[in-house]
Motif scaffolding. Structure first.
Motif, PDB file in Angstrom:
ATOM      1  N   LEU A  77      -6.978  15.034  -7.901  1.00 20.89           N
ATOM      2  CA  LEU A  77      -6.821  13.722  -8.268  1.00 20.89           C
ATOM      3  C   LEU A  77      -5.554  13.126  -8.175  1.00 20.89           C
ATOM      4  O   LEU A  77      -5.585  11.772  -8.005  1.00 20.89           O
ATOM      5  N   PRO A  78      -4.468  13.679  -8.160  1.00 20.31           N
ATOM      6  CA  PRO A  78      -3.441  12.701  -8.163  1.00 20.31           C
ATOM      7  C   PRO A  78      -2.851  11.823  -6.997  1.00 20.31           C
ATOM      8  O   PRO A  78      -2.671  10.775  -7.154  1.00 20.31           O
ATOM      9  N   ARG A  79      -3.423  12.176  -6.007  1.00 21.21           N
ATOM     10  CA  ARG A  79      -3.114  11.467  -4.635  1.00 21.21           C
ATOM     11  C   ARG A  79      -4.147  10.164  -4.634  1.00 21.21           C
ATOM     12  O   ARG A  79      -3.672   9.221  -4.570  1.00 21.21           O
ATOM     13  N   PRO A  80      -5.247  10.734  -5.049  1.00 19.61           N
ATOM     14  CA  PRO A  80      -6.200   9.278  -4.937  1.00 19.61           C
ATOM     15  C   PRO A  80      -5.887   8.513  -6.371  1.00 19.61           C
ATOM     16  O   PRO A  80      -6.148   7.142  -5.894  1.00 19.61           O
ATOM     17  N   ILE A  81      -5.421   8.806  -7.247  1.00 21.24           N
ATOM     18  CA  ILE A  81      -5.041   7.991  -8.335  1.00 21.24           C
ATOM     19  C   ILE A  81      -3.899   7.208  -8.021  1.00 21.24           C
ATOM     20  O   ILE A  81      -3.555   6.018  -8.346  1.00 21.24           O
ATOM     21  N   LEU A  82      -2.908   8.050  -7.308  1.00 12.82           N
ATOM     22  CA  LEU A  82      -1.673   6.939  -6.949  1.00 12.82           C
ATOM     23  C   LEU A  82      -2.085   6.147  -5.708  1.00 12.82           C
ATOM     24  O   LEU A  82      -1.539   4.813  -6.179  1.00 12.82           O
ATOM     25  N   ALA A  83      -2.746   6.159  -5.007  1.00  9.68           N
ATOM     26  CA  ALA A  83      -3.090   5.461  -3.796  1.00  9.68           C
ATOM     27  C   ALA A  83      -4.200   3.990  -4.573  1.00  9.68           C
ATOM     28  O   ALA A  83      -3.724   2.853  -4.285  1.00  9.68           O
ATOM     29  N   VAL A  84      -5.153   4.510  -5.212  1.00 10.17           N
ATOM     30  CA  VAL A  84      -5.903   3.529  -6.024  1.00 10.17           C
ATOM     31  C   VAL A  84      -5.094   2.733  -6.918  1.00 10.17           C
ATOM     32  O   VAL A  84      -5.257   1.488  -7.272  1.00 10.17           O
ATOM     33  N   GLY A  85      -4.204   3.467  -7.665  1.00  8.08           N
ATOM     34  CA  GLY A  85      -3.138   2.736  -8.558  1.00  8.08           C
ATOM     35  C   GLY A  85      -2.281   1.608  -7.942  1.00  8.08           C
ATOM     36  O   GLY A  85      -2.054   0.514  -8.734  1.00  8.08           O
ATOM     37  N   THR A  86      -2.009   1.812  -6.985  1.00  5.42           N
ATOM     38  CA  THR A  86      -0.960   1.023  -6.347  1.00  5.42           C
ATOM     39  C   THR A  86      -1.568  -0.128  -5.882  1.00  5.42           C
ATOM     40  O   THR A  86      -1.245  -1.278  -5.783  1.00  5.42           O
ATOM     41  N   LEU A  87      -2.862  -0.052  -5.217  1.00  6.10           N
ATOM     42  CA  LEU A  87      -3.572  -1.090  -5.018  1.00  6.10           C
ATOM     43  C   LEU A  87      -4.045  -1.848  -6.074  1.00  6.10           C
ATOM     44  O   LEU A  87      -4.190  -3.048  -6.115  1.00  6.10           O
ATOM     45  N   GLY A  88      -4.490  -1.086  -7.291  1.00  7.32           N
ATOM     46  CA  GLY A  88      -4.666  -1.870  -8.469  1.00  7.32           C
ATOM     47  C   GLY A  88      -3.585  -2.843  -8.994  1.00  7.32           C
ATOM     48  O   GLY A  88      -3.710  -3.678  -9.849  1.00  7.32           O
ATOM     49  N   LEU A  89      -2.363  -2.267  -8.827  1.00  7.54           N
ATOM     50  CA  LEU A  89      -1.093  -2.863  -9.257  1.00  7.54           C
ATOM     51  C   LEU A  89      -1.240  -4.529  -8.598  1.00  7.54           C
ATOM     52  O   LEU A  89      -0.742  -5.364  -9.080  1.00  7.54           O
ATOM     53  N   PHE A  90      -1.477  -4.500  -7.321  1.00  9.93           N
ATOM     54  CA  PHE A  90      -1.484  -5.853  -6.638  1.00  9.93           C
ATOM     55  C   PHE A  90      -2.640  -6.562  -6.914  1.00  9.93           C
ATOM     56  O   PHE A  90      -2.478  -7.719  -7.072  1.00  9.93           O
ATOM     57  N   THR A  91      -3.888  -6.012  -7.230  1.00  8.15           N
ATOM     58  CA  THR A  91      -4.903  -6.834  -7.837  1.00  8.15           C
ATOM     59  C   THR A  91      -4.552  -7.417  -9.183  1.00  8.15           C
ATOM     60  O   THR A  91      -4.774  -8.584  -9.635  1.00  8.15           O
ATOM     61  N   TYR A  92      -3.725  -6.680  -9.894  1.00  8.86           N
ATOM     62  CA  TYR A  92      -3.436  -6.991 -11.368  1.00  8.86           C
ATOM     63  C   TYR A  92      -2.424  -7.985 -11.279  1.00  8.86           C
ATOM     64  O   TYR A  92      -2.399  -8.943 -12.080  1.00  8.86           O
ATOM     65  N   PHE A 124       8.206  17.211  -5.897  1.00  3.42           N
ATOM     66  CA  PHE A 124       8.080  18.720  -5.870  1.00  3.42           C
ATOM     67  C   PHE A 124       6.536  18.707  -5.915  1.00  3.42           C
ATOM     68  O   PHE A 124       6.110  19.787  -5.288  1.00  3.42           O
ATOM     69  N   TYR A 125       5.577  18.020  -6.587  1.00  2.00           N
ATOM     70  CA  TYR A 125       4.361  18.189  -6.494  1.00  2.00           C
ATOM     71  C   TYR A 125       3.612  18.164  -4.932  1.00  2.00           C
ATOM     72  O   TYR A 125       3.120  18.941  -4.388  1.00  2.00           O
ATOM     73  N   PHE A 126       4.202  17.040  -4.406  1.00  5.48           N
ATOM     74  CA  PHE A 126       3.615  17.008  -2.993  1.00  5.48           C
ATOM     75  C   PHE A 126       4.307  17.763  -1.972  1.00  5.48           C
ATOM     76  O   PHE A 126       3.562  18.166  -1.068  1.00  5.48           O
ATOM     77  N   GLY A 127       5.389  18.117  -1.996  1.00  8.75           N
ATOM     78  CA  GLY A 127       6.036  19.041  -1.398  1.00  8.75           C
ATOM     79  C   GLY A 127       5.555  20.405  -1.583  1.00  8.75           C
ATOM     80  O   GLY A 127       5.499  21.029  -0.439  1.00  8.75           O
ATOM     81  N   ALA A 128       5.175  20.649  -2.701  1.00  9.11           N
ATOM     82  CA  ALA A 128       4.758  22.142  -2.880  1.00  9.11           C
ATOM     83  C   ALA A 128       3.161  22.001  -2.175  1.00  9.11           C
ATOM     84  O   ALA A 128       2.921  23.093  -1.450  1.00  9.11           O
ATOM     85  N   ARG A 129       2.401  20.897  -2.255  1.00  5.91           N
ATOM     86  CA  ARG A 129       1.024  20.898  -1.767  1.00  5.91           C
ATOM     87  C   ARG A 129       1.153  21.150  -0.114  1.00  5.91           C
ATOM     88  O   ARG A 129       0.581  21.933   0.327  1.00  5.91           O
ATOM     89  N   GLU A 130       2.205  20.431   0.391  1.00  9.63           N
ATOM     90  CA  GLU A 130       2.454  20.374   1.893  1.00  9.63           C
ATOM     91  C   GLU A 130       2.983  21.808   2.256  1.00  9.63           C
ATOM     92  O   GLU A 130       2.277  22.224   3.314  1.00  9.63           O
ATOM     93  N   ALA A 131       4.004  22.336   1.608  1.00  3.71           N
ATOM     94  CA  ALA A 131       4.439  23.643   1.781  1.00  3.71           C
ATOM     95  C   ALA A 131       3.114  24.785   1.869  1.00  3.71           C
ATOM     96  O   ALA A 131       2.984  25.693   2.918  1.00  3.71           O
TER      97      ALA A 131
END
Length: 185
Positions: A77-92, A124-131
């Motif tokens: 969930l975190p990546r889609p939430i961050l992506a959709v949340g950023t787009l939601g900020l522009f809409t808001y 660290f979250y995304f770095g650990a996932r990438e690693a």
């Protein structure tokens, strides 16, 4: 005189074997006070292999229960939430500019160390996932052949190397032609 000779034979033995026995005895005594570095490394490697074998055995079979499926879904969930949340900020910002402005001013009041902490957590979250994905999906490379296995049963010369090193090229030519091998430099 006989007593000294007997004591020396007892300590050092007869010839080289006595010196070896004395060396082994001293090494054994020294090992009781300070362990051998090689043995310590061997024991450390054995412990490392045992831990990895235990870890591999624990995760050898994938779990397929409902709870595991739920946790796997939460992990995605975190990546889609961050992506959709950023787009939601522009809409808001377009739908309610005064409300958006108030919330951005509130974010401006957040202290800088807290922003650094948030950045570290996300990195660290995304770095650990990438690693994890880099390690899990790394292509296996075949081992490089050694000099003895590369030549195999044939006694063919190795493939030519680019002429970046003239001395190496001359040496390889001398190996290929035995008549040049005895040539004076």
């Amino acid at each position: 005189m006989g007593l000294m000779r007997s004591a020396m034979r007892l300590l050092f033995g007869q010839g080289a074997t006595g010196a070896q026995a004395l060396g082994q005895a001293v090494s054994g005594v020294a090992g009781a006070f300070h362990p051998h570095a090689t043995r310590r490394m061997e024991l450390g490697h054995d412990a490392y292999l045992a831990v990895h074998a235990s870890h591999a055995a624990e995760f050898a079979h994938a779990r397929v229960g409902r709870f595991d499926a739920f946790v796997n879904g939460l992990n995605r969930l975190p990546r889609p939430i961050l992506a959709v949340g950023t787009l939601g900020l522009f809409t808001y910002a377009m739908v309610d500019p005064p409300g958006f402005s108030e919330r951005m001013q509130a974010l401006h009041a957040v202290p800088e160390p807290l922003w650094w902490l948030l950045g570290a957590v996300v990195a660290f979250y995304f770095g650990a996932r990438e690693a994890h994905h880099l390690r899990a999906h790394r292509p296996l490379m075949p081992p490089e052949p050694t000099a003895s296995s590369a030549r195999g049963a044939t006694d063919a010369p190795p493939p030519p190397v680019e002429a970046a090193n003239p001395a190496l090229t001359e040496w390889q030519a001398a190996r290929a032609d035995p008549a040049m091998a005895n040539r004076e430099p």
